[in-house]
Design an enzyme around this catalytic site. Structure first.
Site, short mmCIF file in Angstrom:
data_model
loop_
_atom_site.label_atom_id
_atom_site.label_comp_id
_atom_site.label_asym_id
_atom_site.label_seq_id
_atom_site.Cartn_x
_atom_site.Cartn_y
_atom_site.Cartn_z
CD GLU A 292 -10.59 1.35 14.14
OE1 GLU A 292 -11.10 0.38 13.55
OE2 GLU A 292 -9.71 2.05 13.65
CG HIS B 131 -11.07 0.80 9.83
ND1 HIS B 131 -10.51 0.16 10.90
CD2 HIS B 131 -10.33 0.40 8.75
CE1 HIS B 131 -9.50 -0.61 10.50
NE2 HIS B 131 -9.38 -0.47 9.20
CG LEU B 132 -14.93 5.22 5.72
CD1 LEU B 132 -15.42 6.54 5.13
CD2 LEU B 132 -16.05 4.20 5.74
N GLY B 133 -10.83 2.68 4.78
CA GLY B 133 -9.74 2.42 3.84
C GLY B 133 -10.07 1.43 2.75
CB ALA B 134 -10.91 -2.03 2.70
CB CYS C 223 -5.30 5.36 5.79
SG CYS C 223 -6.03 6.99 5.54
CG ASP D 26 9.71 -0.65 4.38
OD1 ASP D 26 10.30 -1.58 4.96
OD2 ASP D 26 8.60 -0.80 3.84
CB ILE E 61 -0.95 -0.01 1.21
CG1 ILE E 61 -1.94 -1.19 1.09
CG2 ILE E 61 -1.71 1.31 1.32
CD1 ILE E 61 -2.79 -1.43 2.31
#
Length: 532
Positions: A264, A282-285, A233, A173, A154
């Site tokens: 949550e 939590h709308l990421g997907a 996110c 990373d 992502i």
């Protein structure tokens, strides 16, 4: 008799049709997952269970799942499944790790725009009949520095989109190689502090692990550039929300956009109500395309397994045939333990993974063994990695994987040797499976050793001089760590020596510091392994 699958959450009608077309007896009850008692009552009649996030697959439910063979989650996260209980029950747990990557990345970009231009507040003000044009002064994204924490699947997409917006992208990373960073067109950052000081926007794209929990702590948030805007996110718990709220109030942080929260569903949160804080549930997907993709993947994966035995995207089982599993099971565990050992020992980015198979090991399904070894290495930084997704995740980070086969060359019927290459060094470990079916470490850093794999272990290196063992034991005892057993090895008399201690409980930080303070040990590394 046709296999019977229960769908206990909302899933696409197209997924239901796939089951039917494949000859599966499917029972679509999208609200059943909310009633745990009813689910526990009926689960015994089904071979498969397809879920999303509303269904909680607990140990109690699994106790009643007398016929259940597979649980499949339409999505990535499987926190709502008791995977340990499922494994003990012999139930395969699957997910769909790649179905919503683009959707989540796009949401992060949308949240970045929203907080840069204060869109939600401006919209609410305009809807209220106000015309507060001068109140909502925003900033451009063009030319700004975006700090990306986590440049995997992502995060990599976010990097690509941000470059298209003419942003300067810097990425932190541990598994991002310089070669991969160059291909992505981003600047690889070695030190998180450097990213914090330079970034105008910071976006997080890492899983929640012991290493990443509170990665934007109070101390790290204080290191950020004044006027920074922060987007999360990924997972709740990555950011100290209390500290962030204080910095938002003081003006040090200019804005924040959060789709995930430490607790949550988030009915209350310290960030709620603050100016220029954008929050979504939590709308990421949550796009039509992503929901459709993961639903179709779940239906195909479950059907394949129930009808042919093929295993895809399993979190607790390798992708091997039933015939192979009988022979390969202990070797797959060994490969995973070897990878896990090196993964826990390696702090810098991995450039290459080399795997040598000798004797009987070279005659097995090497792809499955490779996957197990790579998953072991990467699990430290991403516990959601499995045997299927690990090679893909490694490729995303530019890690090269190579294998070598050879005929029996030593005293063992077969063995696996795993070598990891970084910019500064190579680290290797070898292991075999004895006749008792238990994996053993037989060589570390070229030093021969015979070490079983324990749940809690301590690895040390030192110069081979008298008194080391006594000092190790006494310091562990003084710091309330019980030493169950230990194994020793050395290159030569007076040369480098290694010790592996088996502990009754995880090593505490005080004991680690005490050992380091002696100056006798070159390395002191607590290790944890999952022992099935």
């Amino acid at each position: 008799m046709a296999p019977k699958v229960l769908i206990s959450d909302k899933l696409s009608p197209a997924a239901v049709q796939i089951f039917k077309d494949r000859g599966i007896d499917v029972d679509f009850q999208p609200d059943l997952g909310k009633d745990k008692d009813k689910l526990a009552e009926v689960i015994g009649a089904y071979d498969g269970l397809a879920i999303r996030s509303a269904t909680k697959v607990t140990e109690k439910i699994l106790e009643n799942a007398t016929n259940l063979k597979v649980i499949a989650r339409a999505g990535i996260g499987t926190d709502n499944i008791d995977k340990e209980a499922a494994s003990k029950k012999g139930v395969i747990v699957m997910n769909t790790p790649f179905g919503n990557m683009i959707t989540t990345a796009e949401h992060a970009i949308a949240m970045m725009f929203a907080v840069a231009r204060q869109i939600p507040e401006a919209s609410a003000s305009t809807h209220a009949g106000k015309w507060e044009k001068s109140k909502f002064m925003g900033v451009e994204l063009t030319g700004k520095t975006l700090g990306v924490i986590g440049a995997g699947n992502i995060g990599g997409i976010v990097c690509d989109r941000a470059r298209g917006l003419k942003m300067k992208v810097i990425a932190y990373d541990p598994f991002l190689s310089q070669e991969k960073a160059d291909k992505m067109g981003v600047e690889k950052i070695e030190d998180l502090d450097d990213l914090l000081k330079r970034a105008d926007f910071i976006t997080l794209h890492v899983p929640l692990t012991d290493q990443t929990r509170n990665i934007l702590s109070k101390e790290n948030l204080a290191k950020t550039k004044k006027g920074v805007r922060i987007i999360n996110c990924a997972r709740g718990g990555l950011v100290d929300e209390e500290a962030l709220a204080e910095l938002l109030k003081s003006g040090h942080v200019a804005g924040a956009a959060f789709d995930v929260f430490s607790e949550e569903p988030a009915k209350e949160n310290v960030l709620f109500g603050l100016p220029n804080v954008v929050c979504t549930p939590h709308l990421g997907a949550a796009t039509t395309e992503a929901q459709e993709n993961v639903a179709l993947q779940v239906a195909e994966q479950m059907s394949d397994y129930l009808l042919t035995g093929a295993v895809t995207n399993a979190l607790n089982m390798p992708s091997v045939t039933a015939e192979e599993a009988k022979v390969m099971g202990p070797w797959i565990k060994l490969a995973g333990h070897l990878g896990n050992f090196i993964g826990q020992m390696t702090e810098e980015p991995v450039k290459a993974i080399n795997i040598l198979y000798d004797g009987v090991a070279a005659e097995m399904n090497l792809e499955a063994l490779n996957c197990a070894a790579v998953a072991g290495i990467m699990k430290k930084f991403n516990p959601e990695v499995n045997m299927v997704s690990a090679p893909v995740a490694a490729k995303e980070r530019g890690i090269k994987i190579s294998t070598t086969n050879q005929d029996k060359s030593g005293v063992f019927e077969g063995y696996i040797k795993l070598t990891v290459v970084t910019d500064s060094r190579e680290r290797s470990i070898a292991g075999t499976v004895f006749s008792d079916g238990k994996p053993r470490f037989i060589q570390i850093k070229g030093i021969n050793i015979d070490a079983e794999v324990g749940e809690h272990m301590l690895y040390t290196t030192n110069e081979d001089v008298p008194g080391i063992i006594g000092k190790l034991g006494s310091l562990l005892g003084e710091n309330n760590v019980n030493l169950a057993n230990f194994t020793l090895g050395r290159a030569s008399q007076g040369g480098e020596a290694i010790a592996i201690a088996y502990l009754d409980e995880p090593m505490n930080a005080t004991a680690v510091d005490a050992l380091k303070a002696t100056g006798l040990f070159r390395q002191v590394k607590p290790l944890e392994f999952e022992i099935a």
